[in-house]
Design a protein around this motif. Structure first.
Motif, PDB file in Angstrom:
ATOM      1  N   PHE A 166       0.834  -1.201   0.000  1.00 39.03           N
ATOM      2  CA  PHE A 166       0.000   0.000   0.000  1.00 39.03           C
ATOM      3  C   PHE A 166       0.866   1.248   0.000  1.00 39.03           C
ATOM      4  CE2 PHE A 166      -2.889   3.230   1.466  1.00 39.03           C
ATOM      5  CZ  PHE A 166      -4.125   2.852   0.946  1.00 39.03           C
ATOM      6  N   ALA A 167       1.970   1.202   0.736  1.00 34.54           N
ATOM      7  CA  ALA A 167       2.880   2.351   0.768  1.00 34.54           C
ATOM      8  C   ALA A 167       3.488   2.604  -0.604  1.00 34.54           C
ATOM      9  CB  ALA A 167       3.984   2.111   1.795  1.00 34.54           C
ATOM     10  N   ALA A 168       3.636   1.535  -1.389  1.00 38.75           N
ATOM     11  CA  ALA A 168       4.251   1.675  -2.711  1.00 38.75           C
ATOM     12  C   ALA A 168       3.267   2.196  -3.754  1.00 38.75           C
ATOM     13  CB  ALA A 168       4.814   0.325  -3.166  1.00 38.75           C
ATOM     14  N   ASP A 169       2.034   1.657  -3.725  1.00 31.02           N
ATOM     15  CA  ASP A 169       1.095   2.010  -4.805  1.00 31.02           C
ATOM     16  C   ASP A 169      -0.356   1.812  -4.399  1.00 31.02           C
ATOM     17  OD1 ASP A 169       0.289   2.838  -7.317  1.00 31.02           O
ATOM     18  OD2 ASP A 169       0.451   0.841  -8.210  1.00 31.02           O
ATOM     19  N   GLY A 170      -0.691   2.203  -3.196  1.00 30.50           N
ATOM     20  CA  GLY A 170      -2.077   2.156  -2.775  1.00 30.50           C
ATOM     21  C   GLY A 170      -2.654   0.749  -2.754  1.00 30.50           C
ATOM     22  N   ALA A 171      -3.961   0.654  -2.925  1.00 27.17           N
ATOM     23  CA  ALA A 171      -4.651  -0.635  -2.843  1.00 27.17           C
ATOM     24  C   ALA A 171      -4.158  -1.620  -3.894  1.00 27.17           C
ATOM     25  CB  ALA A 171      -6.164  -0.433  -2.977  1.00 27.17           C
ATOM     26  N   GLU A 172      -3.902  -1.133  -5.100  1.00 29.47           N
ATOM     27  CA  GLU A 172      -3.411  -2.035  -6.148  1.00 29.47           C
ATOM     28  C   GLU A 172      -2.012  -2.525  -5.835  1.00 29.47           C
ATOM     29  OE1 GLU A 172      -4.980  -3.501  -8.755  1.00 29.47           O
ATOM     30  OE2 GLU A 172      -6.672  -2.671  -7.650  1.00 29.47           O
ATOM     31  N   GLY A 173      -1.214  -1.695  -5.206  1.00 26.97           N
ATOM     32  CA  GLY A 173       0.119  -2.117  -4.786  1.00 26.97           C
ATOM     33  C   GLY A 173       0.049  -3.196  -3.725  1.00 26.97           C
ATOM     34  N   ALA A 174      -0.927  -3.077  -2.819  1.00 21.25           N
ATOM     35  CA  ALA A 174      -1.111  -4.090  -1.785  1.00 21.25           C
ATOM     36  C   ALA A 174      -1.551  -5.412  -2.392  1.00 21.25           C
ATOM     37  CB  ALA A 174      -2.141  -3.605  -0.767  1.00 21.25           C
ATOM     38  N   ARG A 175      -2.474  -5.348  -3.337  1.00 20.74           N
ATOM     39  CA  ARG A 175      -2.944  -6.577  -4.003  1.00 20.74           C
ATOM     40  C   ARG A 175      -1.792  -7.255  -4.747  1.00 20.74           C
ATOM     41  NH1 ARG A 175      -7.664  -5.626  -7.907  1.00 20.74           N
ATOM     42  NH2 ARG A 175      -7.990  -7.866  -7.626  1.00 20.74           N
ATOM     43  N   LYS A 176      -0.990  -6.460  -5.413  1.00 21.23           N
ATOM     44  CA  LYS A 176       0.132  -7.013  -6.175  1.00 21.23           C
ATOM     45  C   LYS A 176       1.164  -7.645  -5.254  1.00 21.23           C
ATOM     46  CE  LYS A 176       3.720  -5.810  -9.536  1.00 21.23           C
ATOM     47  NZ  LYS A 176       4.329  -4.696 -10.348  1.00 21.23           N
ATOM     48  N   ALA A 177       1.454  -6.991  -4.121  1.00 16.67           N
ATOM     49  CA  ALA A 177       2.450  -7.515  -3.186  1.00 16.67           C
ATOM     50  C   ALA A 177       2.018  -8.863  -2.624  1.00 16.67           C
ATOM     51  CB  ALA A 177       2.671  -6.520  -2.052  1.00 16.67           C
ATOM     52  N   LEU A 178       0.756  -8.978  -2.258  1.00 12.66           N
ATOM     53  CA  LEU A 178       0.236 -10.244  -1.728  1.00 12.66           C
ATOM     54  C   LEU A 178       0.270 -11.329  -2.789  1.00 12.66           C
ATOM     55  CD1 LEU A 178      -2.730  -8.701   0.262  1.00 12.66           C
ATOM     56  CD2 LEU A 178      -0.943 -10.135   1.278  1.00 12.66           C
ATOM     57  N   ASP A 179      -0.131 -10.978  -3.996  1.00  8.77           N
ATOM     58  CA  ASP A 179      -0.128 -11.935  -5.105  1.00  8.77           C
ATOM     59  C   ASP A 179       1.281 -12.466  -5.358  1.00  8.77           C
ATOM     60  OD1 ASP A 179      -1.868 -12.582  -7.921  1.00  8.77           O
ATOM     61  OD2 ASP A 179       0.313 -12.489  -8.139  1.00  8.77           O
ATOM     62  N   THR A 180       2.242 -11.571  -5.431  1.00 10.62           N
ATOM     63  CA  THR A 180       3.624 -11.971  -5.712  1.00 10.62           C
ATOM     64  C   THR A 180       4.171 -12.871  -4.615  1.00 10.62           C
ATOM     65  OG1 THR A 180       3.996  -9.904  -6.913  1.00 10.62           O
ATOM     66  CG2 THR A 180       5.943 -11.126  -6.187  1.00 10.62           C
ATOM     67  N   TYR A 181       3.908 -12.509  -3.372  1.00  4.92           N
ATOM     68  CA  TYR A 181       4.417 -13.299  -2.250  1.00  4.92           C
ATOM     69  C   TYR A 181       3.894 -14.734  -2.295  1.00  4.92           C
ATOM     70  CZ  TYR A 181       4.751 -15.185   2.481  1.00  4.92           C
ATOM     71  OH  TYR A 181       4.991 -16.013   3.556  1.00  4.92           O
ATOM     72  N   TRP A 182       2.590 -14.905  -2.423  1.00  6.01           N
ATOM     73  CA  TRP A 182       2.028 -16.257  -2.378  1.00  6.01           C
ATOM     74  C   TRP A 182       2.444 -17.091  -3.588  1.00  6.01           C
ATOM     75  CZ3 TRP A 182       0.425 -18.606   1.745  1.00  6.01           C
ATOM     76  CH2 TRP A 182       0.004 -17.844   2.847  1.00  6.01           C
TER      77      TRP A 182
END
Length: 351
Positions: A68-84
């Motif tokens: 979220f700090a990087a790119d808001g809600a879409e950044g949070a979704r992307k970070a979670l997706d990449t991690y899993w």
């Protein structure tokens, strides 16, 4: 899995509501919470002020706040997706794979995996210090690569991570400025599988033993009055366990839920006695509790928490999105107005 388009629901234009999140842990079952978070992040009227997480919930919380700090809600979704996806990729080389019987019957458990059975037996005789003397953890390089811990320090989303102090048995809550990869690994350090993680000269085990997740900082340190709980471990499981494996599984579920239930009981009690005029207990009295229903976990055994193959992870993700969708359909209009989780029933059960 960000092939899901962002929501175009008319609710996107509604007035924002400040909320906080409470994320339980449970190994790969944390992918269910990922699915719920992915769905909630589509609702731009939901403003996430803070997240409390333990074990897998700690990973999800840190990834959400950093993304979220990087790119808001879409950044949070992307970070979670990449991690899993990275977790599933690493799991291809894990010795814990489903056995032929489980695959044949379409089960997600590792109960018939030769390596799981062997390691389960060995863990009764030898500690992680004997079996894994170098303290290797496959999540360490993934966390180091996926999370910018300096950026996490300044995230607009406050994060509270719980780990259990081995010496005192008490929880320690780590906040944004204190969170490192070691803190996240400590929060998920099951003592029969991983060595304790040393932080500031103290050894820490899985936070689930002392707070799964910890609720107090959400009440005492945040402005938001609505907490959305995303559970992983079933509070109730039908039937009486008869086998040694099932008994141990149920004992772990009960122990990992005990502290959370105790905190919810305290919250219900303080809500009853809160004095609005003096302000004593007012923060607890204002809290509105909500819970995303988890209808799949009582069908999954404990061993499946170590199953990180992509088919299982993606199934849990989709189930989480469905659960998040159902929660919003039923309770979106209640958030910011009234509780939808009847925690007062916990007090009635004590009498």
């Amino acid at each position: 899995m960000n092939d899901h388009p962002a929501s175009s629901d008319p609710s996107a234009s509604r007035d924002p509501v400040m909320v906080d999140l409470a994320l339980q842990g449970g190994g790969s079952h944390g992918a269910f919470a990922w699915g719920v978070l992915d769905r909630l992040l589509e609702e731009h009227w939901l403003k996430i002020e803070g997240v409390s997480g333990t074990s897998a919930g700690a990973m999800n919380a840190a990834l959400l706040a950093d993304g979220f700090a990087a790119d808001g809600a879409e950044g949070a979704r992307k970070a979670l997706d990449t991690y899993w996806r990275q977790v599933a990729k690493a799991a291809r080389f894990s010795p814990f794979q489903r056995g032929p019987v489980d695959r044949l019957l379409g089960r997600w458990s590792l109960d018939h995996s030769p390596m799981f059975v062997f390691m389960d037996m060995m863990s009764r005789l030898y500690s992680p210090y004997d079996l894994n003397p170098r303290g290797f953890n496959a999540l360490a390089p993934i966390l180091a690569e996926q999370i910018d811990f300096e950026r996490l320090r300044s995230s607009p989303i406050k994060v509270f991570i719980t780990a259990t102090n081995v010496r005192t048995g008490r929880p320690r809550i780590f906040r944004n400025a204190d969170i490192t990869a070691e803190v996240l690994l400590a929060s998920a350090a099951l003592p029969t599988i991983f060595q304790a993680v040393e932080i500031d000269g103290e050894a820490y085990w899985d936070g689930g033993y002392s707070g799964n997740p910890t609720m107090a900082p959400l009440v005492n340190e945040l402005v938001s009055d609505d907490t959305i709980l995303i559970p992983i471990n079933p509070v109730e499981r039908p039937g009486t366990p008869k086998t040694a494996h099932d008994i141990l599984n149920r004992l772990n579920e009960i122990s990992f839920n005990a502290v959370l239930i105790k905190e919810l009981k305290m919250m219900a009690l303080l809500r009853r006695v809160a004095n609005v005029e003096t302000g004593e207990g007012a923060a607890w009295g204002r809290m509105r509790m909500h819970m995303v229903r988890n209808r799949i976990m009582d069908k999954l055994g404990a061993s499946s928490k170590l199953n990180a193959e992509w088919d299982f992870i993606s199934m849990l993700f989709e189930e989480g999105r469905k659960a998040g969708d159902e929660f919003l359909a039923q309770h979106a209009d209640d958030i910011g107005k009234r509780s939808t989780l009847e925690i007062d029933r916990l007090l009635a059960e004590m009498q």
